[in-house]
Design an enzyme around this catalytic site. Structure first.
Site, PDB file in Angstrom:
ATOM      1  N   TYR A  85      -6.660  -9.571 -31.406  1.00  0.00           N
ATOM      2  CA  TYR A  85      -8.110  -9.465 -31.240  1.00  0.00           C
ATOM      3  C   TYR A  85      -8.639 -10.837 -30.819  1.00  0.00           C
ATOM      4  O   TYR A  85      -7.870 -11.783 -30.677  1.00  0.00           O
ATOM      5  CB  TYR A  85      -8.800  -8.971 -32.519  1.00  0.00           C
ATOM      6  N   LYS A 141       0.835  -1.200   0.000  1.00  0.00           N
ATOM      7  CA  LYS A 141       0.000   0.000   0.000  1.00  0.00           C
ATOM      8  C   LYS A 141       0.871   1.252   0.000  1.00  0.00           C
ATOM      9  O   LYS A 141       0.529   2.259  -0.661  1.00  0.00           O
ATOM     10  CB  LYS A 141      -0.919   0.000   1.223  1.00  0.00           C
ATOM     11  N   HIS A 193     -11.531 -25.106 -36.836  1.00  0.00           N
ATOM     12  CA  HIS A 193     -12.644 -24.525 -36.080  1.00  0.00           C
ATOM     13  C   HIS A 193     -13.103 -25.431 -34.946  1.00  0.00           C
ATOM     14  O   HIS A 193     -14.285 -25.732 -34.791  1.00  0.00           O
ATOM     15  CB  HIS A 193     -13.804 -24.193 -37.011  1.00  0.00           C
TER      16      HIS A 193
END
Length: 543
Positions: free
Chosen positions: A224, A134, A292
């Protein structure tokens, strides 16, 4: 400058502490770590001398004290913080080296009891890690021995100081480590069936914890996702099972895409079912071609070349741009034949001969992945790596589906012959082969095989009839005859019409799960048509 060192895993810590001391750091430590550093000849101040409070409760309480957490949390740029430290006689701590009690390793032991697990839950360690992380602008926190070399080099270059970027990266790693640690504790404890567990014994646990806390580390962002308008990233488990795709080493080729990774996983999981070892004759090598997410060609052969040639012949059109996986090292001649015969996106094998890599270098865009098979068993036999994901996940809107993996292996002794006609030994072998392939074909799945080679694959149709027809169309396009084949259906035939279509295409033996209320109707149809039929007793839906 002060460094607080308290580690469970003491790998490399003495050498690291020596370098810190040479840079001018005063060393603070606890318990066993302090003894180790003292034995290494280093001046160490015990934390108890700072807190003026002894370790207690068998070491459960030693660093949970304002003298420690105040020294970690005080912001150097806030005068009130520094004044408070001065008022209480607390000196700031600049660097913390902490790794946590080995909870994960403890519960990984087969007979770990609940008390053993509880005693390996660290309290003070995570608290100090969080405090230091922190306050990262003023405090550096190290949580793993792998961080020591780079941090030490930067400290030397920076006269004992680290850049803000490094301290921030260390803080992020620290919070990640605490999250992983807490997730492991939650997963293990919330899977316990307390009422069913006996005192003093390993607790009874369900595979599904009351809260699922998955931890994956980003391996990289992708160009992508499934489509160009989608964003994507690739994550790996903290410790992937050996022999799985996440352990693959890319030897050449373009960056893997989202679809490449998904299809490569389907191909690898399918091909690794067949153990590659010398002396297995026709089953020495296996080749799977995926397009696929569906196998479009699977075959066994005496060599990688033979297996590939048979797999390719099943559906040459679909093989274009496919993913190819072998369960055996790839030789140069086979590699050269592949890139001469077809366009391939990804090529996977447990090893590549030097001449194979040389041949593949002519196609630099081909992604080449090597996946190690594992260690050596007693007696010198190399085992087939069988590491699998224990649980499978499927995201749904606002939720998650979890299930155990479909890792069932059908054996010959599990088969039930339900027809008057008995299958030949060759048909039994092909039935087992076809069944393994069908397990990796999207439902509804129909797979025709003969001689350790797929002859036609029908995948992902709403109707089993249509899957059978598509498999036949593909076989016809590839100029393959389905006469005398064995056909596998991933789920039972609810009516005889589906079986009739399969037989009309040439199948003389069928393997299916059975379990329909109309099983007898289908068995009667098989007897009427004079074929052999086997029940597996297991369904393999794949959605």
């Amino acid at each position: 400058m002060k460094a607080l060192i308290s580690v469970s895993d003491k790998t490399g810590i003495a050498d690291f502490a020596k370098e810190l001391h040479a840079l001018g750091f005063e060393l603070l430590s606890t318990g066993g770590t302090a003894r180790l550093l003292t034995e290494a000849g280093l001046p160490v101040r015990e934390v108890a001398d700072v807190t003026h409070f002894p370790e207690m409760l068998g070491g459960r309480v030693k660093t949970l004290h304002p003298a420690i957490h105040g020294a970690l949390l005080a912001r150097r740029d806030v005068p009130a913080h520094m004044a408070a430290l001065k008022e209480q006689g607390i000196e700031p701590i600049d660097l913390v080296v902490i790794n946590l009690y080995p909870f994960e390793a403890t519960v990984a032991r087969e007979h770990c009891t609940l008390p053993e697990a509880i005693e390996n839950i660290d309290i003070g360690g995570p608290a100090m890690v969080r405090s230091a992380a922190k306050n990262w602008r003023d405090v550096a926190v190290l949580t793993d021995a792998s961080q020591y070399p780079a941090v030490l080099e930067e400290l030397k270059q920076g006269a004992g100081c680290l850049s803000e970027a490094t301290r921030f990266a260390l803080a992020v790693a620290a919070f990640n480590r605490v999250a992983q640690y807490d997730a492991a504790i939650s997963n293990w404890l919330s899977a316990i069936d307390f009422d069913a567990s006996a005192p003093g014994a390993a607790p009874v646990r369900t595979p599904f914890p009351a809260q699922s806390n998955a931890c994956f580390v980003r391996a990289g962002t992708l160009r992508y996702g499934e489509n160009p308008h989608q964003q994507a990233a690739y994550y790996r488990e903290l410790a992937p099972a050996p022999g799985t795709l996440a352990t693959a080493q890319q030897l050449q080729g373009k960056e893997l895409s989202y679809n490449n990774i998904a299809d490569a996983d389907a191909a690898w999981e399918c091909v690794r079912q067949w153990q590659a070892s010398a002396g297995q004759g026709e089953e020495a090598a296996a080749c799977v071609i995926v397009k696929h997410a569906n196998p479009c060609g699977v075959a066994l052969g005496a060599s990688a070349m033979q297996a590939y040639d048979k797999a390719f012949r099943c559906d040459p059109a679909s093989a274009f741009g496919g993913i190819i996986a072998f369960n055996t090292p790839l030789d140069g001649a086979t590699a050269a034949e592949i890139i001469a015969r077809q366009f391939v996106e990804v090529l996977m094998a447990p090893a590549f001969a030097p001449d194979a890599l040389q041949a593949l270098a002519a196609k630099p865009n081909v992604r080449v992945l090597r996946i190690a098979l594992g260690g050596v068993q007693p007696g010198g036999a190399t085992p087939w790596a069988r590491g699998h994901n224990a649980l499978e996940f499927k995201r749904i809107g606002g939720g998650l589906l979890l299930q155990t993996g479909d890792h069932h292996t059908l054996r010959e002794e599990d088969l039930q012959v339900v027809t008057q006609r008995q299958p030949t030994p060759e048909q039994v072998r092909d039935a087992l082969f076809a069944w393994r392939v069908a397990q990796f074909v999207k439902s509804n799945a129909i797979v025709f095989c003969k001689g350790g080679m797929t002859m036609g694959v029908g995948a992902g149709q709403m109707s089993r009839l249509d899957s059978a027809r598509i498999a036949a169309i593909k076989a016809q396009a590839a100029k393959l005859s389905l006469a005398g084949t064995v056909a596998a259906s991933d789920a039972f035939f609810p009516f005889r019409d589906g079986l009739d279509v399969v037989i009309d295409q040439g199948a003389e033996c069928v393997i299916q799960p059975g379990g329909s209320i109309r099983d007898q109707e289908v068995i009667d149809a098989a007897n009427e048509r004079g074929i052999a039929m086997l029940f597996s007793g297991v369904r393999h839906f794949r959605h």
